[in-house]
Design an enzyme around this catalytic site. Structure first.
Site, PDB file in Angstrom:
ATOM      1  N   LYS A 195      41.260  49.316  43.498  1.00 32.63           N
ATOM      2  CA  LYS A 195      40.992  50.011  42.234  1.00 32.63           C
ATOM      3  C   LYS A 195      40.806  49.052  41.062  1.00 32.63           C
ATOM      4  O   LYS A 195      40.293  49.449  40.008  1.00 32.63           O
ATOM      5  CB  LYS A 195      42.094  51.028  41.965  1.00 32.63           C
ATOM      6  CG  LYS A 195      41.998  52.209  42.937  1.00 32.63           C
ATOM      7  CD  LYS A 195      43.271  53.008  43.045  1.00 32.63           C
ATOM      8  CE  LYS A 195      43.087  54.076  44.132  1.00 32.63           C
ATOM      9  NZ  LYS A 195      44.349  54.578  44.651  1.00 32.63           N
ATOM     10  N   SER A 235      47.515  55.685  40.622  1.00 30.88           N
ATOM     11  CA  SER A 235      46.771  55.224  41.796  1.00 30.88           C
ATOM     12  C   SER A 235      46.098  56.404  42.476  1.00 30.88           C
ATOM     13  O   SER A 235      46.097  56.529  43.703  1.00 30.88           O
ATOM     14  CB  SER A 235      47.687  54.492  42.785  1.00 30.88           C
ATOM     15  OG  SER A 235      46.937  53.727  43.698  1.00 30.88           O
ATOM     16  N   SER A 250      45.131  49.916  47.718  1.00 31.91           N
ATOM     17  CA  SER A 250      44.788  50.405  46.375  1.00 31.91           C
ATOM     18  C   SER A 250      44.528  49.324  45.341  1.00 31.91           C
ATOM     19  O   SER A 250      44.109  49.646  44.224  1.00 31.91           O
ATOM     20  CB  SER A 250      45.886  51.340  45.854  1.00 31.91           C
ATOM     21  OG  SER A 250      45.654  52.658  46.281  1.00 31.91           O
ATOM     22  N   LYS A 274      48.061  45.821  39.438  1.00 35.16           N
ATOM     23  CA  LYS A 274      47.873  46.951  40.355  1.00 35.16           C
ATOM     24  C   LYS A 274      48.599  46.713  41.677  1.00 35.16           C
ATOM     25  O   LYS A 274      48.664  45.593  42.175  1.00 35.16           O
ATOM     26  CB  LYS A 274      46.377  47.169  40.630  1.00 35.16           C
ATOM     27  CG  LYS A 274      46.059  48.424  41.434  1.00 35.16           C
ATOM     28  CD  LYS A 274      46.265  49.666  40.608  1.00 35.16           C
ATOM     29  CE  LYS A 274      46.169  50.948  41.423  1.00 35.16           C
ATOM     30  NZ  LYS A 274      47.356  51.171  42.289  1.00 35.16           N
TER      31      LYS A 274
END
Length: 430
Positions: free
Chosen positions: A57, A114, A54, A216
């Site tokens: 992202k 997320s 993730s 993140k």
């Protein structure tokens, strides 16, 4: 210190670095850089290809902000949750097909929750299709010099040839910070509120590490637990990247200790030869390590996922010892010369800012937000009550405080405190 002894230490440092560079990839990569200059302060397997999960992202966010900067998109542009978006694996917001969300709200849900369904809604709304958006992501990667990266989707779920490296993520993190300082708040929101549901950021450094301000997390079985973290102290901002950690707790602890190393580096920096800048790190041609068996094999007591941050005794012990050196004699001698600052331990969460309210629908006429029951019996009925069918607030598109005051939260523990359902063992857990 005599010149001869000083030369010996320098030689030992150079030998340790060259040995580390020649070593095959271990099941972890680390990188620490200065945000302003790109100077590399620490690198370990930083140029080996890796599955990003993730942290992908961050490139999704960068691509959206570039589209806004170039006038092809606004923060109030509505994105639609399609059937494909709604079908994405958790983690996700779980909106029904046809639900619309502004770009502003989508970014907040993307970076805090997320949300994989929101990532696909962004890709389809901005790029016309997943493939079209991936083309934009890869064009941005090439422009930034991310030579080890190739993106197939906007959320980081497993896909062939969807790879990056710690080096490339460092380049991307710097680009977000330096090109879009006015939107910096997006990647350090500690929590969002949707109705009476409060969702905390999976980046546990936020509100636990002094000065943490991004960015993140990510997880799939093949990659392990990943984190791109940033923090600022005395006007100096550092970026720490950890790929392939054993758990969410371990990745946070290791990132915190990398940041501490950078902020507390004393007068012994002359012992370590310059590592140059992040863009000058030499990429390594190799296959990304696949950590599926290690991360999601039957020996693990719990199936790990971004929604399962609970840590057992083994993981707590791993986090407490996250500073472990490489074990070779040269590294040991160098570590003995560092200031004895001790191990940095993350403190308990301290909520420094209230949750940012998010909503679906257009900015000037948001949808009524459904209230999620969090308990049973009479209390359940009370929590589920609505306030005139209107959302709690209508935040401005840039996340400022010019919105209506939020309704006073119930004294009952928020929904995010409830223990999440045990996820299935799958490489698609984010």
């Amino acid at each position: 210190m005599s010149p001869r002894l000083r030369a010996l230490f320098v030689a030992l440092a150079a030998g340790a670095l060259s040995a580390a560079a020649a070593a095959p990839a271990h099941a972890e990569a680390q990188l620490l850089i200065e945000a302003a200059t790109g100077k590399v302060l620490h690198a370990e397997n930083a140029t080996y290809p890796w599955y990003p999960a993730s942290v992908t992202k961050l490139m999704t966010t960068y691509t959206v902000l570039r589209e806004i900067k170039e006038g092809r998109l606004t923060f109030n542009t509505l994105l639609t949750v399609t059937r494909d978006a709604a079908a994405q694996q958790p983690t996700k917001m779980g909106f029904k097909v046809g639900t619309t969300v502004t770009v502003d709200n989508a970014l907040k849900m993307l970076l805090v929750k997320s949300a994989n369904d929101i990532a696909v809604a962004i890709a389809e709304g901005v790029g016309g299709s997943l493939e079209g958006f991936a083309d934009k992501m890869n064009a941005n990667a090439r422009r930034l010099g991310m030579t080890q990266s190739h993106f197939v989707n906007p959320n980081g779920l497993p896909a062939e040839n969807h790879v990056t490296s710690a080096r490339d993520l460092g380049i991307l993190a710097r680009a977000l910070i330096l090109e879009f300082p006015q939107y910096d708040f997006y990647w350090h929101i500690s929590s969002i509120r949707y109705g009476n549901r409060v969702i905390r950021n999976y980046n546990s450094l936020i509100d636990r590490y002094p000065g943490a301000d991004g960015m993140k997390t990510g997880f799939i079985c093949a990659s392990g637990y990943n984190l791109v973290a940033s923090a600022t102290r005395n006007g100096r901002r550092l970026i720490a990247i950890v790929l392939g950690a054993w758990s969410g707790a371990v990745r946070a602890q290791k990132a915190a200790q990398l940041l501490e190393r950078g902020f507390n580096s004393g007068g012994l920096t002359w012992l370590t030869p310059s590592l140059g800048t992040v863009d000058a790190l030499a990429p390594i041609d190799a296959q990304p390590p696949n950590l599926r068996d290690e991360m999601c094999g039957g020996h693990r007591r719990k199936p790990p996922s971004e929604e399962n941050e609970e840590e057992g005794p083994d993981e707590a012990a791993s986090a407490a010892n996250a500073t472990g050196d490489s074990g070779n004699g040269q590294a040991f001698m160098l570590s003995a010369l560092k200031p004895a600052a001790g191990k940095f331990v993350l403190g308990p969460p301290v909520e420094t800012t209230p949750p940012i309210t998010v909503f679906t629908g257009p900015a000037d006429h948001p949808d009524a937000v459904p209230q999620v029951a969090t308990g049973g019996g009479k209390k359940k009925k009370k929590v589920a009550a609505k306030t005139d069918g209107k959302p709690e607030s209508r935040p401005a598109q840039t996340g400022d405080n010019k919105s209506k005051p939020a309704a006073k939260p119930s004294a009952k523990k928020p929904a995010q405190g409830a223990k999440p359902a045990k996820p299935k063992v799958s490489s698609t857990n984010q």
